[in-house]
Design an enzyme around this catalytic site. Structure first.
Site: not given
Lengths: 426, 190
Positions: B130, B154-156, B169
């Site tokens: 990502h 950080c963003h799963g 993501p």
């Protein structure tokens, strides 16, 4: 600045739109295209453009080197070697920068001598001249700071010796010199702390120089250029537009200069440096013979000529600062040495003096070099303090031409020889 | 003397030729100033790293540095491998193996993410596809996400036990760097 109506014509709607909002193109056109330049400029007038190139080249190569350089006592020396060996084209860019410093001084010395020969410092160009001296001072500071960065033996001991010049102020106020020196060093000796701040200032000063250069060019374009006759521009026929005439001539000078530059960069990149600087800095051992880079040698000779610590420093600093007063030391009403037989002689004696001091500066501080250093130091100051004021009063100048045009075209109103011939000889 | 000049004349030619020469020279000079920012010889010299696998027990993982990047080396348990193989037929977010030793079109099967004969060893560039964070999951106590592989905090993004992105993501599976087994317990990355 051109006071007449500008001939600038925006060529597109976009250019017209810009011109009504921020007329940068109009200003550049007025200052660097149609700007009137004396028609008799010789190749000595190409160094202004060459110096602009030098500054730009030093900034560009310097920014690149700063990307790969490590300003610490432990790593500085190695990182310069890393630049020369590992970084892509680092061998070339590092040589460009190191040789570039020397070439910058070659050009600036010729530029200064040109000014002295043709009386370019005289009214109304005093401020122009003073700005030039300030640029020269800033250049010297920048070069000195930059020479510290490779952190070789000459770097280290050069920094030690030159910063210690300030300790001579102890002879005026005890303790003041030491205080200043320790402030400059950020310690009780030259260390990595000193190197780190020198790196910061070495990056800053070129932009100060760039600012001064803008003022220098501004002042030049207010007064207009001097020329080999030293006469003022009286009529439009005395001038030609800067583009293409002066620009083309500048380009020729620039190419010759670049040939020399490239020859050093590609064939002898380290020739102008000193072998001792390939030994990492060692605070415990001073090299047997400390010399600055060649461009500082004349001033170094003056420093060593005076057998007193404070006196030597005062003489050396005065040798540079005296240039600030040249516009008022020269009493002659004629600008160009071309029409001043005695001054011309004094000028060439001065050139010889500077070269001699440079050579003496590279020699060890022993007899007979010390005696001759003292002799030429006297000669150096005599040029400014005796020749300049006195010759202007006692010398009979040769007959000046009535105008710049007359000096080029002869006294008749005819065309210059060869002007009628076809430019296309087939 | 001939006064008549053709268009274009010799001077036009010289001007164009001269300017073209200067422009070419200038453009050629530009290249070193761009190339200097590329990885230098020092960085290239670090391009390969040898790793001893002997101390890594089943179920353990280590992280090593290769070209300045973290590389995950995981000695997978039988269950982890079986789970990964079972998921070969699941709907994958990124259907390609992303194995630099294989063609770009190789499918993201477990077999294409490892070396034949050394299937328990999973070697991955440990950088979330990502935005470049390092996913959790190397340590036994880490959260490993819904699929038991890695989880990027950080963003799963969730990665499975073959390092394939399954949720979140991240657009691509974790890269498999080029590496080779020098012996059963030694690999060379790069």
């Amino acid at each position: 600045m051109a006071h007449n109506e500008s001939s600038y014509q925006p060529k597109s709607r976009f250019a017209k739109w810009w011109d009504e909002r921020l007329p940068v193109a109009r200003m550049m056109h007025g200052q660097f295209v149609e700007f009137p330049t004396p028609r008799n400029l010789n190749y000595m007038w190409t160094f202004g453009g060459i110096l602009m190139f030098c500054l730009a080249a030093q900034i560009v190569t310097g920014v690149v080197l700063a990307m790969h350089f490590t300003p610490s006592a432990a790593e500085a020396f190695n990182s310069v070697q890393h630049i020369k060996r590992d970084v892509n084209y680092g061998w070339m860019i590092q040589a460009f920068h190191a040789v570039g410093a020397s070439m910058f001084f070659v050009a600036v010395y010729l530029h200064i001598f040109r000014g002295l020969y043709y009386g370019s410092y005289k009214a109304p160009r005093e401020v122009l001249w003073i700005l030039g001296v300030l640029i020269f001072l800033a250049m010297m500071a920048t070069a000195f700071l930059g020479y510290a960065l490779p952190w070789g033996q000459m770097s280290f001991w050069g920094v030690t010796v030159i910063t210690n010049l300030f300790s001579s102020l102890n002879e005026i106020i005890p303790g003041m010199g030491t205080g200043i020196v320790e402030w400059l060093w950020g310690g009780y000796a030259v260390t990595g702390v000193t190197l780190n701040r020198f790196f910061s200032l070495h990056y800053l000063l070129p932009f100060v120089i760039a600012g001064l250069v803008i003022l220098h060019i501004w002042a030049l374009h207010v007064a207009g250029q001097n020329n080999p006759t030293g006469l003022d521009v009286k009529a439009k026929s005395d001038t030609v537009p800067m583009y293409p005439f002066a620009i083309a001539k500048d380009a020729v000078g620039m190419f010759v200069f670049l040939l020399l530059f490239a020859w050093f960069v590609f064939f002898m990149p380290d020739y102008l440096g000193h072998a001792d600087n390939f030994t990492p800095a060692n605070p415990l051992v001073t090299p047997p013979h400390i010399v600055p880079e060649w461009y500082f040698l004349p001033f170094y000779a003056i420093l060593r000529a005076i057998p007193s610590k404070l006196g030597g420093v005062v003489a050396m600093v005065s040798a540079v600062l005296i240039l600030l007063f040249v516009p008022w030391l020269d009493t002659s009403r004629v600008r160009s040495a071309k029409y001043r037989p005695w001054y011309k002689l004094a000028f060439w004696a001065f050139v010889f003096t500077c070269v001699a001091l440079g050579w003496l500066g590279s020699k060890p501080a022993e007899q007979p070099y010390v005696f001759w250093s003292q002799f030429f130091t006297l000669a150096y100051f005599a040029f400014f303090l005796i020749a300049l004021p006195v010759l202007g009063l006692i010398e009979t100048p040769r007959t000046l031409p009535r105008s710049i045009s007359e000096s080029v075209l002869g006294s008749g109103s005819g065309m210059p020889v060869g002007a009628a011939a076809s430019p296309e000889k087939r | 003397m001939a006064s008549e000049t053709e268009d274009p004349n010799r001077r036009d030619f010289l001007v164009v030729a001269g300017n073209a020469f200067a422009a070419l020279g200038g453009a050629a000079l530009l290249w070193p100033f761009i190339a200097q920012m590329n990885p230098d010889a020092g960085a290239q010299a670090l391009a390969s790293t040898e790793i001893d696998l002997a101390p890594i027990k089943e179920g353990q993982a280590i992280t090593v540095l290769w070209r300045g990047k973290p590389v995950f080396i995981r000695n997978r348990t039988k269950e982890e491998r079986d789970k990964a193989i079972a998921d070969d037929s699941a709907v994958l977010k990124d259907p390609f193996a992303r194995n630099l030793s294989l063609p770009d079109s190789a499918p993201a099967t477990d077999a294409d993410r490892v070396k034949a004969g050394h299937e328990q060893w999973l070697v991955l560039v440990g950088i979330c596809t990502h935005l470049g964070c390092i996913p959790k999951g190397q340590s036994m106590s880490d959260a490993r996400g819904d699929f038991g592989g890695w989880f990027c905090p950080c963003h799963g993004s969730h990665y499975d036990t073959a390092g394939r992105v399954r949720k979140g993501p991240a657009p691509r599976n974790l890269d498999v760097p080029p590496y080779a087994f020098l012996s059963d317990t030694k690999i060379k990355i790069g």
